[in-house]
Design a protein around this motif. Structure first.
Motif, PDB file in Angstrom:
ATOM      1  N   PRO A 366      86.456  93.612  24.849  1.00  0.00           N
ATOM      2  CA  PRO A 366      85.730  92.466  25.838  1.00  0.00           C
ATOM      3  C   PRO A 366      85.868  90.873  25.816  1.00  0.00           C
ATOM      4  O   PRO A 366      84.908  90.301  26.273  1.00  0.00           O
ATOM      5  CB  PRO A 366      85.123  93.288  26.202  1.00  0.00           C
ATOM      6  CG  PRO A 366      84.137  94.031  24.798  1.00  0.00           C
ATOM      7  CD  PRO A 366      84.898  94.397  24.271  1.00  0.00           C
ATOM      8  N   VAL A 367      86.146  90.389  25.161  1.00  0.00           N
ATOM      9  CA  VAL A 367      86.410  88.792  24.864  1.00  0.00           C
ATOM     10  C   VAL A 367      88.241  88.456  25.112  1.00  0.00           C
ATOM     11  O   VAL A 367      88.938  88.777  25.022  1.00  0.00           O
ATOM     12  CB  VAL A 367      86.433  89.045  23.042  1.00  0.00           C
ATOM     13  CG1 VAL A 367      85.967  87.111  22.511  1.00  0.00           C
ATOM     14  CG2 VAL A 367      85.120  89.828  22.541  1.00  0.00           C
ATOM     15  N   LEU A 368      87.137  87.431  25.795  1.00  0.00           N
ATOM     16  CA  LEU A 368      88.510  86.239  26.462  1.00  0.00           C
ATOM     17  C   LEU A 368      88.477  84.667  25.940  1.00  0.00           C
ATOM     18  O   LEU A 368      87.355  84.161  26.006  1.00  0.00           O
ATOM     19  CB  LEU A 368      88.332  86.444  28.417  1.00  0.00           C
ATOM     20  CG  LEU A 368      89.399  85.581  28.444  1.00  0.00           C
ATOM     21  CD1 LEU A 368      91.165  85.950  28.369  1.00  0.00           C
ATOM     22  CD2 LEU A 368      88.998  85.373  29.891  1.00  0.00           C
ATOM     23  N   LEU A 369      89.378  84.188  25.510  1.00  0.00           N
ATOM     24  CA  LEU A 369      89.850  82.465  25.032  1.00  0.00           C
ATOM     25  C   LEU A 369      90.044  81.894  26.204  1.00  0.00           C
ATOM     26  O   LEU A 369      90.955  82.388  27.161  1.00  0.00           O
ATOM     27  CB  LEU A 369      90.178  82.910  23.797  1.00  0.00           C
ATOM     28  CG  LEU A 369      90.171  82.904  22.745  1.00  0.00           C
ATOM     29  CD1 LEU A 369      89.035  84.407  22.502  1.00  0.00           C
ATOM     30  CD2 LEU A 369      90.814  82.804  21.049  1.00  0.00           C
ATOM     31  N   ILE A 370      89.843  80.777  26.242  1.00  0.00           N
ATOM     32  CA  ILE A 370      90.176  80.093  27.203  1.00  0.00           C
ATOM     33  C   ILE A 370      89.932  78.256  26.626  1.00  0.00           C
ATOM     34  O   ILE A 370      89.349  78.424  25.892  1.00  0.00           O
ATOM     35  CB  ILE A 370      88.420  79.775  27.991  1.00  0.00           C
ATOM     36  CG1 ILE A 370      88.308  81.035  28.831  1.00  0.00           C
ATOM     37  CG2 ILE A 370      88.764  78.900  29.112  1.00  0.00           C
ATOM     38  CD1 ILE A 370      86.695  81.188  29.818  1.00  0.00           C
ATOM     39  N   LYS A 371      90.860  78.055  27.401  1.00  0.00           N
ATOM     40  CA  LYS A 371      91.993  77.238  26.306  1.00  0.00           C
ATOM     41  C   LYS A 371      92.695  76.264  27.769  1.00  0.00           C
ATOM     42  O   LYS A 371      92.716  76.551  28.673  1.00  0.00           O
ATOM     43  CB  LYS A 371      92.987  77.025  26.249  1.00  0.00           C
ATOM     44  CG  LYS A 371      92.795  78.023  24.875  1.00  0.00           C
ATOM     45  CD  LYS A 371      94.375  78.447  23.876  1.00  0.00           C
ATOM     46  CE  LYS A 371      94.563  77.722  22.720  1.00  0.00           C
ATOM     47  NZ  LYS A 371      93.214  76.864  21.661  1.00  0.00           N
ATOM     48  N   PRO A 372      92.109  74.168  27.166  1.00  0.00           N
ATOM     49  CA  PRO A 372      92.646  73.697  28.385  1.00  0.00           C
ATOM     50  C   PRO A 372      93.756  72.669  28.345  1.00  0.00           C
ATOM     51  O   PRO A 372      94.568  73.311  26.499  1.00  0.00           O
ATOM     52  CB  PRO A 372      91.639  72.449  27.871  1.00  0.00           C
ATOM     53  CG  PRO A 372      91.612  72.377  26.942  1.00  0.00           C
ATOM     54  CD  PRO A 372      91.198  73.604  26.580  1.00  0.00           C
ATOM     55  N   TYR A 373      94.346  72.678  29.307  1.00  0.00           N
ATOM     56  CA  TYR A 373      95.441  71.569  29.055  1.00  0.00           C
ATOM     57  C   TYR A 373      95.906  70.720  30.258  1.00  0.00           C
ATOM     58  O   TYR A 373      95.185  71.306  31.684  1.00  0.00           O
ATOM     59  CB  TYR A 373      96.980  73.233  29.529  1.00  0.00           C
ATOM     60  CG  TYR A 373      97.945  73.824  30.367  1.00  0.00           C
ATOM     61  CD1 TYR A 373      98.794  73.014  31.175  1.00  0.00           C
ATOM     62  CD2 TYR A 373      96.415  74.682  30.775  1.00  0.00           C
ATOM     63  CE1 TYR A 373      98.708  73.491  32.150  1.00  0.00           C
ATOM     64  CE2 TYR A 373      97.295  74.945  32.170  1.00  0.00           C
ATOM     65  CZ  TYR A 373      98.247  74.715  33.084  1.00  0.00           C
ATOM     66  OH  TYR A 373      98.886  74.952  34.210  1.00  0.00           O
ATOM     67  N   THR A 374      97.082  70.097  29.917  1.00  0.00           N
ATOM     68  CA  THR A 374      97.237  69.656  30.610  1.00  0.00           C
ATOM     69  C   THR A 374      99.313  68.934  31.288  1.00  0.00           C
ATOM     70  O   THR A 374      99.635  68.425  32.172  1.00  0.00           O
ATOM     71  CB  THR A 374      96.818  67.696  30.680  1.00  0.00           C
ATOM     72  OG1 THR A 374      97.203  67.209  28.995  1.00  0.00           O
ATOM     73  CG2 THR A 374      95.196  67.002  29.658  1.00  0.00           C
ATOM     74  N   ASP A 375      99.533  69.186  29.382  1.00  0.00           N
ATOM     75  CA  ASP A 375     101.154  69.804  30.684  1.00  0.00           C
ATOM     76  C   ASP A 375     101.969  71.041  29.772  1.00  0.00           C
ATOM     77  O   ASP A 375     100.882  71.309  28.532  1.00  0.00           O
ATOM     78  CB  ASP A 375     101.417  68.083  28.788  1.00  0.00           C
ATOM     79  CG  ASP A 375     103.289  68.196  29.396  1.00  0.00           C
ATOM     80  OD1 ASP A 375     103.711  69.385  29.756  1.00  0.00           O
ATOM     81  OD2 ASP A 375     103.829  66.965  29.056  1.00  0.00           O
ATOM     82  N   LEU A 376     102.486  71.512  30.194  1.00  0.00           N
ATOM     83  CA  LEU A 376     103.128  72.841  30.795  1.00  0.00           C
ATOM     84  C   LEU A 376     103.506  73.308  29.335  1.00  0.00           C
ATOM     85  O   LEU A 376     104.141  74.475  28.781  1.00  0.00           O
ATOM     86  CB  LEU A 376     103.924  72.883  32.078  1.00  0.00           C
ATOM     87  CG  LEU A 376     103.999  74.669  31.759  1.00  0.00           C
ATOM     88  CD1 LEU A 376     103.353  75.870  31.845  1.00  0.00           C
ATOM     89  CD2 LEU A 376     104.957  74.742  33.114  1.00  0.00           C
ATOM     90  N   ALA A 377     104.712  71.980  29.185  1.00  0.00           N
ATOM     91  CA  ALA A 377     105.125  71.541  27.647  1.00  0.00           C
ATOM     92  C   ALA A 377     104.396  72.059  26.422  1.00  0.00           C
ATOM     93  O   ALA A 377     105.066  73.178  25.883  1.00  0.00           O
ATOM     94  CB  ALA A 377     106.187  70.699  27.118  1.00  0.00           C
TER      95      ALA A 377
END
Length: 507
Positions: A366-377
């Motif tokens: 039951p663990v989820l990693l959350i990562k930010p992004y600015t560019d889909l590439a």
């Protein structure tokens, strides 16, 4: 219905302990297959019906057995995921079996020239199925139904981790099948290893990538073809124009199916950097609302055993020690993780770096990693730099960004705006690619997986069509070959003219 009781290893009287017994079962099934020949559609449907009856007649016993294996596992969740999930697969397979068996007649034009060609879907013989522990019933009987539809005999090796379910399945199988039709094998790793070394006609494995490598290596010794249904770290991308609250709601529920112990569960989610706080707040609110209590909650699935519990806890602690932001969503007053109950609270992890074990290892919890992004590439590059996942998820409308994601990544399947929706159609193949597996099943694809497409061709012409290939070669044959090759070179030259890479002059 049989009564399920606690099973210590010494009490597993039906456990297969002798590898020679596996060889004897295989030989018995193979001789029966050769003696009786390809089964009729009626026989195949009857075997599918008996397999389903074995499950439906004993639902309460299976639920009790799986509950004992896991410790805590929702009855409703088991009925939905293990039992209900197989019904449409069985009905679709049995209703289409006769149609799938029919010979295919390609190249009908050739019949005008006296050549008749048919492609016959032929049974392989004896199919071996190695099941996993996370869905110990469904993930053996569904491929077994496909193998029966294709006309095969079946040997099943149940997971030793879910020993109660394994022993119940073994004991029930003899009530519904002769052993030369279906044999269920139980036992530990030694029996599992011996099973993979059998000279089967096909081996179907569901489990981890690491064990999958061992299975393929063992099967290769006898040139046994394999289907590997594996896993991997499944990514989610929340598109910039998604409904973030709705995405958080569905992602939270997707992560918690079977306590996160599902090969198609999401492992990490990319969120636009400008919306990551909003998304995390919604995710946190959703998970807390789902589980106001955990320790006494019968709907909260435990880690299946101590080894898996400790592995997940170690992944979390390694990330914490290496600087990740770790947030446990344990209810107030509950001390989690709890090694006795084997329960881990929903956990959100941010600021994950590549040196952390959890960055690469499938969590299965039951663990989820959350990562930010600015560019889909950048997201696409990140996913492509890692082993191909079993499924990749997208939340947002079907627009240009989504199609760029589909075209730019490699995965077993793609699901948009819903958990595992790519598995819903019985006509659609399910399987992985690369590290997430090879081969596929479900529906017609499953029938084809367990069949050999055998070409049968013939002619009644009074002359030999291929006699031209045998010496002596006369002048007309030489001229015909020369003319055909000249025409081929001319056609191909026109197609590639001006498009070949320029060769650098050599000094």
């Amino acid at each position: 219905m049989s009564q399920v009781v606690g099973l210590d290893k010494a009490d597993r009287t039906g456990e297969t302990t002798d590898p020679d017994e596996l060889v004897a079962i295989l030989e018995r099934q193979r001789q029966a297959f050769l003696r009786e020949g390809p089964a009729s559609a009626a026989v195949r449907r009857d075997r599918i019906d008996r397999l389903l009856a074995m499950v439906l007649d004993n639902i309460d016993d299976f639920v009790e057995a799986m509950s004992r294996d896991f410790g805590t596992r929702s009855r409703t969740g088991m009925l939905f995921a293990e039992i209900m999930g197989m019904l449409t697969a069985f009905e679709h397979t049995r209703s289409h079996t006769e149609r799938w068996m029919r010979p295919i007649r390609p190249n009908r034009l050739a019949r005008l020239y006296g050549i008749r060609t048919e492609i016959h879907p032929s049974p392989l013989g004896v199919v071996g199925i190695i099941g996993p522990w996370n869905f110990p019933l469904q993930l053996v009987v569904v491929p077994a139904a496909s193998a029966f539809a294709a006309g095969n005999r079946v040997m099943i090796k149940m997971s030793e981790i879910t020993a109660h379910t394994a022993e119940l399945t073994r004991s029930l199988a003899g009530r519904y099948f002769h052993q030369d039709e279906l044999a269920v094998v139980t036992g530990g790793p030694d029996i599992g290893a011996a099973f993979t070394r059998l000279p089967l006609d096909h081996l179907f494995f569901t489990g981890s990538t690491g064990v999958g490598r061992l299975v393929q290596r063992a099967a290769a010794e006898n040139l046994v073809p394999v289907t590997l249904e594996l896993g991997g770290k499944n990514p989610i991308v929340v598109g910039p124009d998604a409904d973030f609250d709705r995405a958080a709601n569905r992602i939270a529920r997707a992560r918690m199916v079977n306590g996160g112990q599902v090969c198609v569960c999401p492992d990490y989610v990319f969120v636009p950097a400008s919306r990551i706080e909003q998304f995390t707040d919604s995710l946190r609110t959703e998970l807390r609302g789902m589980f106001p209590s955990i320790l006494a909650n019968d709907d909260y699935t435990t880690s299946v055993d101590t080894a898996n519990y400790e592995r997940v806890v170690a992944l979390i602690e390694d990330a914490r020690a290496r600087g990740a932001s770790v947030e446990s969503l344990a209810p107030a007053g509950e001390e989690l993780p709890d090694p006795v109950a084997r329960k881990i609270a929903p956990t959100l992890i941010r600021d994950v770096t590549d040196d952390m074990r959890i960055a690469d290892e499938e969590v299965f919890g039951p663990v989820l990693l959350i990562k930010p992004y600015t560019d889909l590439a950048d997201v696409i590059d990140y996913i492509n730099a890692r082993p191909s996942p079993l499924v990749a998820y997208w939340f947002g409308p079907d627009r240009k960004d989504f199609r760029k994601f589909v075209d730019g990544t490699r995965s077993g399947g793609i699901a948009r705006n819903e958990f595992a929706i790519h598995m819903f159609s019985e006509n659609a193949p399910f399987g992985g690619v690369g590290n997430s597996g090879m081969g596929a099943y479900h529906g017609k694809t499953g029938f084809d997986t367990f069949s050999h497409l055998r070409t049968v061709a013939g002619t009644d012409l009074p002359f030999a069509i291929t006699g031209i290939a045998a010496p002596p070669f006369d002048r007309r044959t030489v001229q015909f070959i020369d003319l055909a090759l000249r025409a081929a070179r001319w056609r191909t030259g026109r197609r590639v003219r001006g498009r070949l890479p320029r060769r650098e002059p050599t000094s």
